[in-house]
Design a protein around this motif. Structure first.
Motif, PDB file in Angstrom:
ATOM      1  N   GLN A   3       0.837  -1.213   0.000  1.00  0.00           N
ATOM      2  CA  GLN A   3       0.000   0.000   0.000  1.00  0.00           C
ATOM      3  C   GLN A   3       0.863   1.250   0.000  1.00  0.00           C
ATOM      4  O   GLN A   3       0.554   2.227  -0.706  1.00  0.00           O
ATOM      5  CB  GLN A   3      -0.921  -0.018   1.221  1.00  0.00           C
ATOM      6  N   VAL A   4       1.926   1.249   0.777  1.00  0.00           N
ATOM      7  CA  VAL A   4       2.824   2.411   0.813  1.00  0.00           C
ATOM      8  C   VAL A   4       3.426   2.657  -0.557  1.00  0.00           C
ATOM      9  O   VAL A   4       3.474   3.792  -1.058  1.00  0.00           O
ATOM     10  CB  VAL A   4       3.929   2.213   1.870  1.00  0.00           C
ATOM     11  N   GLY A   5       3.910   1.574  -1.199  1.00  0.00           N
ATOM     12  CA  GLY A   5       4.520   1.716  -2.524  1.00  0.00           C
ATOM     13  C   GLY A   5       3.536   2.224  -3.567  1.00  0.00           C
ATOM     14  O   GLY A   5       3.876   3.084  -4.395  1.00  0.00           O
ATOM     15  N   GLU A   6       2.307   1.703  -3.516  1.00  0.00           N
ATOM     16  CA  GLU A   6       1.288   2.119  -4.473  1.00  0.00           C
ATOM     17  C   GLU A   6       0.911   3.589  -4.273  1.00  0.00           C
ATOM     18  O   GLU A   6       0.773   4.356  -5.255  1.00  0.00           O
ATOM     19  CB  GLU A   6       0.053   1.237  -4.315  1.00  0.00           C
ATOM     20  N   LEU A   7       0.759   4.020  -3.026  1.00  0.00           N
ATOM     21  CA  LEU A   7       0.416   5.414  -2.753  1.00  0.00           C
ATOM     22  C   LEU A   7       1.533   6.357  -3.173  1.00  0.00           C
ATOM     23  O   LEU A   7       1.285   7.447  -3.719  1.00  0.00           O
ATOM     24  CB  LEU A   7       0.105   5.585  -1.263  1.00  0.00           C
ATOM     25  N   ALA A   8       2.772   5.967  -2.933  1.00  0.00           N
ATOM     26  CA  ALA A   8       3.906   6.790  -3.347  1.00  0.00           C
ATOM     27  C   ALA A   8       3.962   6.894  -4.868  1.00  0.00           C
ATOM     28  O   ALA A   8       4.238   7.970  -5.422  1.00  0.00           O
ATOM     29  CB  ALA A   8       5.203   6.200  -2.803  1.00  0.00           C
ATOM     30  N   PHE A   9       3.676   5.794  -5.555  1.00  0.00           N
ATOM     31  CA  PHE A   9       3.682   5.786  -7.029  1.00  0.00           C
ATOM     32  C   PHE A   9       2.627   6.741  -7.575  1.00  0.00           C
ATOM     33  O   PHE A   9       2.887   7.531  -8.488  1.00  0.00           O
ATOM     34  CB  PHE A   9       3.448   4.365  -7.528  1.00  0.00           C
ATOM     35  N   ARG A  10       1.422   6.667  -6.991  1.00  0.00           N
ATOM     36  CA  ARG A  10       0.348   7.537  -7.457  1.00  0.00           C
ATOM     37  C   ARG A  10       0.661   9.002  -7.205  1.00  0.00           C
ATOM     38  O   ARG A  10       0.260   9.873  -7.983  1.00  0.00           O
ATOM     39  CB  ARG A  10      -0.959   7.170  -6.759  1.00  0.00           C
TER      40      ARG A  10
END
Length: 292
Positions: free
Chosen positions: A259-266
């Motif tokens: 979730q952290v990686g996905e939010l940072a990507f977005r």
């Protein structure tokens, strides 16, 4: 097996130990952990019959220590660092203790070698280093070949080699079916040694469980370091994360690393580090011991 059943001890108006209950089982190493003044040593002394409980029971294989027929052959203990008369040699100390306890002298020389003091057997204890005195204390505890060991801070004064030796000795004792109850402030070492953990705070047990369950039940954190920490903070907190800082990195609770990686990507925040930090024994201990 060792059992504490609702053990309490009051000194005047001070309740040093308050309803402590736990079990240290055969074949396992149990760590007994607490901050200074938490009631650890008083509890251990009640288990060994050195302090009379105000209420409750302390049992060794189902009996009070004072009711054991051959206590030195059933329980070996290390409670004090200053063991041994300074004018006695290491060998003379063990012979004296063997005579007093009825354990016999036949194991003295073998034990001195076993604890790494064979070369210093004829030196006076007053000239021993702290680590050597700790080894002598362990040898004294082992004199009667007991199945149960109760050790209060036995690693104090030991160098890294000595700590590794002690760890191996206690693990071997448990593997052979013995019971080990150990108190120590060296939590990194305890984590490599114990099977079960009893944590005491302000005279009460706050957790008694296996080491695996203790750390498994605690929340892991995600350590993340990115190119725009401020923007990353806002994105993650908006998603419900609880965040603390560690220099330029964020310690994130409440979100998975995915979730952290996905939010940072977005959010188009470049990520330089993303790791999961599983709580260790020290972190869990401090949380529990200071929560009251």
């Amino acid at each position: 097996m060792i059992e504490a059943r609702e053990l309490s001890k009051t000194y005047g108006r001070v309740r040093a130990v308050d309803g402590v209950s736990f079990t240290a089982s055969a074949g396992r190493v149990t760590g007994f952990l607490g901050l200074n003044g938490s009631g650890k040593t008083t509890t251990l002394r009640m288990l060994l019959g050195l302090v009379t409980p105000t209420s409750g029971q302390a049992l060794v294989d189902g009996r009070r220590y004072r009711d054991l027929r051959h206590p030195a052959r059933q329980v070996g203990a290390v409670l004090e660092q200053g063991i041994g008369h300074p004018g006695q040699t290491g060998r003379a100390h063990l012979v004296t203790q063997a005579v007093f306890s009825g354990a016999g002298r036949s194991r003295v020389d073998a034990l001195l070698d076993h604890v790494g003091l064979g070369h210093a057997a004829d030196q006076r204890v007053g000239g021993y280093s702290l680590g050597m005195r700790q080894r002598l204390a362990v040898a004294t505890a082992l004199l009667g070949d007991p199945s149960i060991l109760v050790l209060d801070e036995p690693a104090n004064g030991l160098d890294p080699e000595g700590i590794a030796w002690l760890r191996g000795l206690l693990r071997d004792h448990a593997r052979a079916g013995g019971t080990v109850l150990i108190s120590s402030h060296l939590l990194a070492e305890v984590a490599q040694l114990v099977d079960d953990v009893v944590i005491i705070a302000e005279g009460r047990v706050v957790r008694a469980t296996s080491l695996v369950d203790l750390t498994r039940g605690s929340e892991a954190r995600v350590r993340v370091r990115g190119g725009n920490p401020g923007r990353l903070w806002h994105v993650l907190t908006d998603a419900g994360a609880r965040i603390t800082t560690d220099g330029p990195a964020l310690e994130v609770a409440g979100l998975s690393p995915e979730q952290v990686g996905e939010l940072a990507f977005r959010a188009q925040v470049p990520i330089y580090e993303l790791t999961v930090r599983t709580p260790d024994l020290e972190q869990v201990f401090l949380t529990l011991a200071t929560a009251r």
